[in-house]
Design an enzyme around this catalytic site. Structure first.
Site, mmCIF file in Angstrom:
data_model
loop_
_atom_site.group_PDB
_atom_site.id
_atom_site.type_symbol
_atom_site.label_atom_id
_atom_site.label_comp_id
_atom_site.label_asym_id
_atom_site.label_seq_id
_atom_site.Cartn_x
_atom_site.Cartn_y
_atom_site.Cartn_z
ATOM 1 C CE LYS A 48 -3.277 -2.244 3.118
ATOM 2 N NZ LYS A 48 -3.684 -2.319 4.541
ATOM 3 C CG ASP A 108 14.858 -0.884 5.101
ATOM 4 O OD1 ASP A 108 15.866 -0.210 5.339
ATOM 5 O OD2 ASP A 108 14.294 -1.582 5.965
ATOM 6 C CG ASP A 164 2.542 1.202 7.360
ATOM 7 O OD1 ASP A 164 3.434 0.963 6.521
ATOM 8 O OD2 ASP A 164 2.080 0.341 8.124
HETATM 9 P P1 IMP Z 1 12.701 -3.866 1.926
HETATM 10 O O1 IMP Z 1 12.146 -5.140 1.386
HETATM 11 O O2 IMP Z 1 13.488 -4.080 3.200
HETATM 12 O O3 IMP Z 1 13.468 -3.046 0.916
HETATM 13 O O4 IMP Z 1 11.500 -3.004 2.450
HETATM 14 C C1 IMP Z 1 10.601 -2.482 1.592
HETATM 15 C C2 IMP Z 1 9.292 -2.204 2.285
HETATM 16 O O5 IMP Z 1 9.429 -2.079 3.709
HETATM 17 C C3 IMP Z 1 8.785 -0.874 1.815
HETATM 18 O O6 IMP Z 1 7.978 -1.025 0.693
HETATM 19 C C4 IMP Z 1 8.029 -0.361 3.017
HETATM 20 O O7 IMP Z 1 6.699 -0.816 2.974
HETATM 21 C C5 IMP Z 1 8.720 -0.978 4.213
HETATM 22 N N1 IMP Z 1 9.673 -0.038 4.832
HETATM 23 C C6 IMP Z 1 11.013 -0.065 4.784
HETATM 24 N N2 IMP Z 1 11.556 0.957 5.449
HETATM 25 C C7 IMP Z 1 10.526 1.672 5.947
HETATM 26 C C8 IMP Z 1 10.444 2.891 6.726
HETATM 27 O O8 IMP Z 1 11.438 3.551 7.097
HETATM 28 N N3 IMP Z 1 9.194 3.311 7.022
HETATM 29 C C9 IMP Z 1 8.064 2.637 6.624
HETATM 30 N N4 IMP Z 1 8.096 1.516 5.900
HETATM 31 C C10 IMP Z 1 9.319 1.041 5.553
#
Ligand code: IMP
Ligand code: MG
Length: 180
Positions: A48, A108, A164
């Site tokens: 979302k 992230d 969020d």
């Molecule tokens: P990744 O798979 O670790 O790259 O994370 C991606 C997903 O994690 C993003 O699409 C976000 O929904 C969530 N996310 C990562 N970091 C944050 C943050 O600092 N705030 C909120 N959501 C995050």
């Protein structure tokens, strides 16, 4: 940090204000319009978190464009990734031979986008590019090339502009940080 409820929501401290984001989103939209001039693109919104960014940037892209939506989850109510990505909603129309641009709110660890790229590549698009409003280079745990990045930020957890914490703060019109 305590899990937010309707009674303890705080006002996030501003990191990127609404106008700064708007200006950057305009630039990114112009760049994409230029890079794909004369082509049609399929814009995929990762639900979302990307919904706010997506609805703004597609209106800055001057190309024949179709929208698709895909949802994944890996976080639950936690602030760090579980490392396990699940597809919870898939796109509808075939992507074969199409130029696909995936829009994400934040990269992230990069695990979510890596998973999505693998999934979409199997559908034989003509090309796939990745566009993320926010990017945390220090957190990256995968080999992932993000073609369009709005802002690089540090390792802190941010909310607002679609992002969020436990479901809250998506409607905050800027990107901010929570205390502690
Ligand atoms: P990744 O798979 O670790 O790259 O994370 C991606 C997903 O994690 C993003 O699409 C976000 O929904 C969530 N996310 C990562 N970091 C944050 C943050 O600092 N705030 C909120 N959501 C995050
Ligand atoms: Mg997300």
């Amino acid at each position: 940090m305590t899990v937010p409820t309707k009674d303890n929501l705080e006002t996030p401290k501003i990191m990127l204000d609404a106008q700064t984001i708007k200006n950057r989103v305009q630039e990114m939209g112009k760049q994409i319009s230029k890079d794909y001039a004369g082509e049609e693109i399929i814009a995929i919104c990762i639900l979302k978190g990307s919904v706010v960014f997506f609805s703004d940037i597609i209106r800055e892209i001057n190309l024949p464009l179709k929208c698709e939506f895909l949802a994944t989850s890996s976080y639950g109510d936690d602030k760090t990734t579980s490392g396990e990505v699940k597809l919870t909603m898939d796109t509808k129309f075939p992507l074969e031979d199409k130029h696909v641009v995936v829009f994400e709110d934040i990269v992230d660890s990069g695990l979510t986008l890596s998973y999505i790229v693998r999934l979409l590549q199997a559908r034989k698009p003509k090309s796939i590019k990745l566009c993320s409003l926010l990017f945390k280079p220090e957190s990256l745990r995968t080999e992932l090339k993000v073609d369009y990045v709005g802002f690089e930020i540090g390792n802190e957890f941010v909310v607002g502009f679609g992002l969020d914490y436990a479901g809250f703060y998506r409607n905050v019109p800027y990107v901010g940080v929570l205390s502690a």
